[in-house]
Design an enzyme around this catalytic site. Structure first.
Site, PDB file in Angstrom:
ATOM      1  N   ARG A 109      63.912  78.722  69.839  1.00 47.02           N
ATOM      2  CA  ARG A 109      64.005  77.855  68.656  1.00 47.02           C
ATOM      3  C   ARG A 109      63.749  78.646  67.374  1.00 47.02           C
ATOM      4  NH1 ARG A 109      59.535  75.312  69.897  1.00 47.02           N
ATOM      5  NH2 ARG A 109      59.428  76.317  71.937  1.00 47.02           N
TER       6      ARG A 109
ATOM      7  N   LEU B 174      54.968  72.244  72.812  1.00 48.25           N
ATOM      8  CA  LEU B 174      55.743  73.458  72.565  1.00 48.25           C
ATOM      9  C   LEU B 174      55.892  73.688  71.058  1.00 48.25           C
ATOM     10  CD1 LEU B 174      58.431  73.045  75.371  1.00 48.25           C
ATOM     11  CD2 LEU B 174      56.314  74.372  75.417  1.00 48.25           C
ATOM     12  N   CYS B 175      56.617  72.830  70.352  1.00 47.24           N
ATOM     13  CA  CYS B 175      56.561  72.745  68.888  1.00 47.24           C
ATOM     14  C   CYS B 175      57.257  73.865  68.117  1.00 47.24           C
ATOM     15  CB  CYS B 175      55.121  72.672  68.398  1.00 47.24           C
ATOM     16  SG  CYS B 175      54.132  71.407  69.219  1.00 47.24           S
ATOM     17  N   THR B 176      57.604  73.511  66.866  1.00 46.08           N
ATOM     18  CA  THR B 176      58.076  74.462  65.862  1.00 46.08           C
ATOM     19  C   THR B 176      57.369  74.134  64.553  1.00 46.08           C
ATOM     20  OG1 THR B 176      60.270  74.636  66.879  1.00 46.08           O
ATOM     21  CG2 THR B 176      60.068  75.321  64.575  1.00 46.08           C
TER      22      THR B 176
END
Length: 386
Positions: A324, A131-133
């Site tokens: 996020r 998913l990550c940012t």
């Protein structure tokens, strides 16, 4: 049907995390440097060796951790399907991969003593479940700083009692730093999981840095993989493309062209930055076909000194239970350009829900200095699951 099931999972998991509050503007300010946590070891990948010998040290050192991860993943898959074992040991994945990746995976299997099909399949899993940012930001001196949280393992089994993702828990002990060398000199460096031969996070000192975020889509992402297995192989695996770019591209411009024009198996976000110029900091939103949408950091009207990429297209509103982006943008605006640096970005990435139960590591990179720092991350309760 799948979309509705995923949304239902979001709702159930949200309810199960007692005490969690949505982001209310409270940005973390004092998390860097971290006061505790395991150190992330370095390994050298010698590109002058034959592919099946390059990962020998990693495979031997991490065979227990890789086996634990594979056993955890297999157990969760068996709970989903009685045919999971046939899928897990499907050697067709390895046999169709391009050079040198198939040969490197065979070497990992040989030196770890683990099943070849399982090692090959694990190299595909990372590309579809991260998913990550990712953040690119310009500091007060004009240098670009590239940072990311890698979130993976979510929605592959939730441990209700411990409020954790079992796959995420198994992956954290596998986080390693890699120094890829040719002729005794560093070509690039990366952060990875032991057993994975692609690239999700990397820096080419003095030239560019790169992170990959999965662009989640059941219809197109997994379909692309199935097409590959059935013989339709016009696109490239994302992590293998980024590995090729890091090895062979000699400039930011060349890297941008390759990432934006190469046909892919699945949708993805590439976040690419150079050393200093704000016009050389982009988010590339890719479908399987090229070219993609390229967002220049300097073109963002209300914050032309940073860009943030999570799991949603930049022109859309994030799903309200998985936002996020908004907390990250809010915290970056709060610290201003004057505080951009490893400390500032680490604090942003330590703010919930940017930091969450699926976060495995935080990476901080600065191309101008060639500096790379990696930290294994844990999110203590109360903490949002993703």
């Amino acid at each position: 049907m799948i979309r509705e099931a995923v949304i239902l999972c979001f709702v159930i998991l949200t309810i199960s995390v007692a005490g969690y509050k949505h982001f209310e503007g409270d940005c973390v300010k004092d998390a860097y440097p971290p006061k505790s946590g395991p150190s992330v070891p370095w390994f050298t990948i010698n590109l002058d060796l034959e592919p099946d010998e390059r990962w020998k040290d990693v495979a031997i050192a991490y065979k227990v951790q890789i086996a634990t991860f594979l056993n955890t993943f297999k157990s969760l898959l068996r709970d989903i399907s009685s045919h999971a074992e046939d899928i897990i040991t499907l050697d067709i994945v390895e046999s169709t991969l391009p050079y040198p990746f198939a040969q490197e995976i065979r070497g990992i299997s040989y030196y770890s003593g683990l099943d070849l099909g399982e090692i090959a399949l694990s190299n595909v899993i990372y590309e579809l479940t991260s998913l990550c940012t990712s953040i690119l930001a310009e500091d007060r001196n004009g240098n670009l700083v590239h940072a990311r949280n890698l979130d993976t393992g979510a929605f592959v089994g939730w441990d209700v009692q411990n409020k954790t993702w079992p796959v995420t828990e198994a992956l954290r002990p596998m986080v390693i730093n890699l120094d890829f060398r040719r002729g005794g000199k560093t070509v690039f460096q990366s952060v990875s999981f032991a057993g994975y031969v692609g690239i999700l996070t990397a820096i080419k000192p003095k030239q560019f840095s790169l992170t990959l975020n999965a662009r989640f889509s059941w219809k197109t992402g997994f379909l692309g993989v199935l097409k590959w297995l059935m013989g339709y192989r016009r696109g490239q695996w994302m992590g293998f493309l980024t590995r090729s770019v890091m090895e062979n591209a000699t400039s930011y411009g060349q890297a941008l062209t390759l990432l934006n024009t190469t046909p892919l198996l699945a949708p993805v976000y590439f976040v690419l930055g150079a050393a200093r110029c704000v016009d050389q900091a982009v988010i590339i939103t890719r479908s399987q076909q090229a070219p993609g949408d390229v967002l220049q950091m300097s073109s963002v009207a209300d914050h032309p000194w940073f860009i943030v990429q999570t799991s949603y297209d930049h022109w859309t509103t994030p799903f309200f239970l998985d936002d996020r982006r908004s907390p990250a943008v809010s915290c970056l605006k709060n610290i201003t350009k004057q505080e951009i640096g490893f400390a500032g970005l680490y604090n942003v990435l330590s703010t919930q829900p940017v930091l969450n139960k699926a976060t495995t590591y935080t990476a901080l990179m600065e191309v101008s200095s060639g500096r790379l720092e990696t930290y294994v991350r844990y999110c203590r309760d109360p903490c949002f699951p993703w």
